[in-house]
Design an enzyme around this catalytic site. Structure first.
Site, PDB file in Angstrom:
ATOM      1  N   SER A 131       0.775  -1.842  -0.003  1.00 19.23           N
ATOM      2  CA  SER A 131       0.316   0.139  -0.017  1.00 19.23           C
ATOM      3  C   SER A 131       1.172   1.671  -0.183  1.00 19.23           C
ATOM      4  O   SER A 131       1.869   0.876   0.727  1.00 19.23           O
ATOM      5  CB  SER A 131      -0.734  -0.159   1.394  1.00 19.23           C
ATOM      6  OG  SER A 131      -2.151   0.953   1.542  1.00 19.23           O
TER       7      SER A 131
ATOM      8  N   GLY B 195      -3.886   3.783   9.688  1.00 15.85           N
ATOM      9  CA  GLY B 195      -4.189   4.055  10.355  1.00 15.85           C
ATOM     10  C   GLY B 195      -3.936   5.787  10.693  1.00 15.85           C
ATOM     11  O   GLY B 195      -4.141   6.591  11.486  1.00 15.85           O
ATOM     12  N   ALA B 196      -4.593   6.423   9.390  1.00 20.42           N
ATOM     13  CA  ALA B 196      -3.916   8.183   9.561  1.00 20.42           C
ATOM     14  C   ALA B 196      -4.995   8.863   8.846  1.00 20.42           C
ATOM     15  O   ALA B 196      -5.238  10.053   8.756  1.00 20.42           O
ATOM     16  CB  ALA B 196      -3.097   8.729   8.334  1.00 20.42           C
TER      17      ALA B 196
ATOM     18  N   GLY C  87      -7.838   5.827   4.896  1.00 24.66           N
ATOM     19  CA  GLY C  87      -8.916   4.688   4.638  1.00 24.66           C
ATOM     20  C   GLY C  87      -8.353   3.502   4.120  1.00 24.66           C
ATOM     21  O   GLY C  87      -8.144   2.783   2.919  1.00 24.66           O
ATOM     22  N   SER C  88      -7.092   3.586   4.960  1.00 22.53           N
ATOM     23  CA  SER C  88      -6.236   2.148   4.453  1.00 22.53           C
ATOM     24  C   SER C  88      -6.979   0.826   5.301  1.00 22.53           C
ATOM     25  O   SER C  88      -6.520   0.268   3.957  1.00 22.53           O
ATOM     26  CB  SER C  88      -4.612   2.712   5.311  1.00 22.53           C
ATOM     27  OG  SER C  88      -5.085   2.524   6.887  1.00 22.53           O
ATOM     28  N   SER C  89      -8.238   0.778   5.974  1.00 22.24           N
ATOM     29  CA  SER C  89      -7.762  -0.580   5.834  1.00 22.24           C
ATOM     30  C   SER C  89      -9.547  -0.742   5.133  1.00 22.24           C
ATOM     31  O   SER C  89      -9.480  -1.750   4.594  1.00 22.24           O
ATOM     32  CB  SER C  89      -9.458  -0.183   7.687  1.00 22.24           C
ATOM     33  OG  SER C  89     -10.142   0.274   7.356  1.00 22.24           O
TER      34      SER C  89
ATOM     35  N   ASP D 178     -16.502   4.882   3.517  1.00 20.87           N
ATOM     36  CA  ASP D 178     -14.732   4.377   2.981  1.00 20.87           C
ATOM     37  C   ASP D 178     -15.337   3.351   1.838  1.00 20.87           C
ATOM     38  O   ASP D 178     -13.744   3.878   0.882  1.00 20.87           O
ATOM     39  CB  ASP D 178     -13.953   3.950   4.553  1.00 20.87           C
ATOM     40  CG  ASP D 178     -13.847   5.358   5.130  1.00 20.87           C
ATOM     41  OD1 ASP D 178     -14.174   6.525   4.708  1.00 20.87           O
ATOM     42  OD2 ASP D 178     -12.796   4.969   5.851  1.00 20.87           O
TER      43      ASP D 178
END
Length: 389
Positions: A143, A148-149, A152-154, A207
């Site tokens: 990625s 966690g910033a 929308g990484s999850s 998200d």
């Protein structure tokens, strides 16, 4: 000769343009896909193992295929076309027991690694339940997004995972596709939403919707996310403060502020809602702008809304000295800047109109980097989930 399948797919992250915090109180929020993506490669291998490589969270596991197949047959039923029919808590409990059995130190892993494993096997057993794998599998996900910033990484991870496993299931049935259909994307988003419940408990759905469909998504509490297929192409600087924040704590602080100053905070929330709606109206007409001057006016309006939105959020106490430092550098060059997401750190976004000289962008990027921030020059409104060659 055995045939070994391989699926490659990618999905974007997102930023919140408008509606941070006010969305909790029933106001409009706007999210847009960002030009940073997660990518997945799932390939069948000769070895009788299940390899998991997630370098973004430092997770590398190799599991016996026999253990995976035994659990697949225990699950008996595939919910490939109906993830909403899956008994979520019951399924998740079974996954929890399984991963604790096969990963000896699971309970001591950081939460982000635990959730990655939960999500992975949640989808694997949900889609392939009742069917054993003939060949081993190697799953690799990388990625561009900071974990966690607030970008929308999850969700990007979940969309990649669901999309690739669904395509693998099709290939194993002899169905080959070169492009994801609307129905494919709807199904991917449903599976990704279930994964988001593992990570966030009660996600809004904005998200996973933005990551799946790309472009621009609107959301209002109690309503389905709205898809707007607008070719934005907005250029921004995405600036990572490097400051971690806890969304739950920031949201709780805003609620406390509202309890003490209800009328004032109500007015702030109404103003943020008005800004979101005004921005949406501008963005919906963006592609039809007059290129001989009209586009500059649109960017000016957007810039004004960005600046006002940030100041309103700052009045709620969710800014941070790092965010204000970024904003000061941007404003000194006539560029609009706002926090995105929960605030308290995380990311800031700087709007770069087409008329901006590259020398100004370079100068700003250099100054922000010297302050210790990570700067990415990227585009908003990028495509959603796509099959890659």
């Amino acid at each position: 000769m055995d045939r070994y399948y391989c699926v490659k797919l990618s999905a974007p992250g997102k930023v919140i343009l408008h509606g941070e915090h006010s969305v909790v109180f029933g106001k409009t929020a706007i999210a847009v896909s960002v030009g940073l993506r997660s990518s997945i490669c799932i390939k069948e291998i000769q070895e009788s193992v299940f390899k998991v490589n997630l370098p973004a969270v430092g997770l590398h596991e190799t599991i016996s295929l026999e253990l995976i197949n035994k659990e697949l047959l225990n699950h008996k039923t595939s919910y490939i076309e109906a993830p909403e029919a899956l008994a979520h808590e019951e399924h998740l409990t079974r996954i929890e027991i399984f991963v604790k059995d096969i990963i000896s130190n699971f309970e001591h892993l950081p939460n982000v690694k635990q959730n990655a494993l939960r999500s992975l096997f949640y989808v694997v057993f949900g889609i392939f339940g009742g069917n054993a794998f003939e060949n081993g599998l190697e799953i690799t996900i990388v990625s561009d997004l900071t974990i966690g910033a607030g970008t929308g990484s999850s969700a990007s991870f979940a969309v990649c995972l669901a999309g690739a496993l669904l395509q693998l299931a099709k290939l194993k049935k002899g169905i080959k596709v070169d492009r994801l259909s609307l129905d494919d994307k709807k199904l991917i988003s449903k599976w990704a939403f279930n994964c988001e419940k593992i990570t966030h408990g009660t996600p809004s759905g904005i998200d996973n919707t933005t990551s799946t469909f790309g472009s621009l998504v609107t959301f209002r509490k109690g309503q389905e996310p709205g898809l707007l297929d607008i070719k934005l192409g907005l250029r921004i600087l995405l600036v990572d403060t490097g400051v971690s924040r806890e969304t739950k704590v920031l949201a709780a602080n805003v609620r406390s502020l509202m309890q003490r100053n209800k009328q004032a905070v109500d007015c702030v929330m109404e103003a943020i809602d008005h800004i979101a709606k005004s921005a949406l109206e501008i963005l919906q007409n963006f592609s039809s702008c007059d290129q001989n001057g009209g586009i500059d006016v649109k960017y000016q309006y957007l810039a004004e809304l960005w600046n006002m939105n940030h100041c309103l959020l700052a009045s709620l106490g969710v800014s941070h000295s790092a965010l204000e430092s970024i904003r000061a550098s941007a404003l000194a060059r006539g560029l609009a800047c706002k926090l995105t997401g929960a605030g308290g750190g995380g990311y800031a976004i700087v709007l770069i109109p087409p008329s901006t000289k590259q020398s100004i962008v370079d100068e700003l990027s250099k100054e922000l980097s010297a302050k210790g921030f990570v700067v990415t020059d990227t585009i908003l409104g990028s495509p959603g989930v796509t099959l890659d060659s």
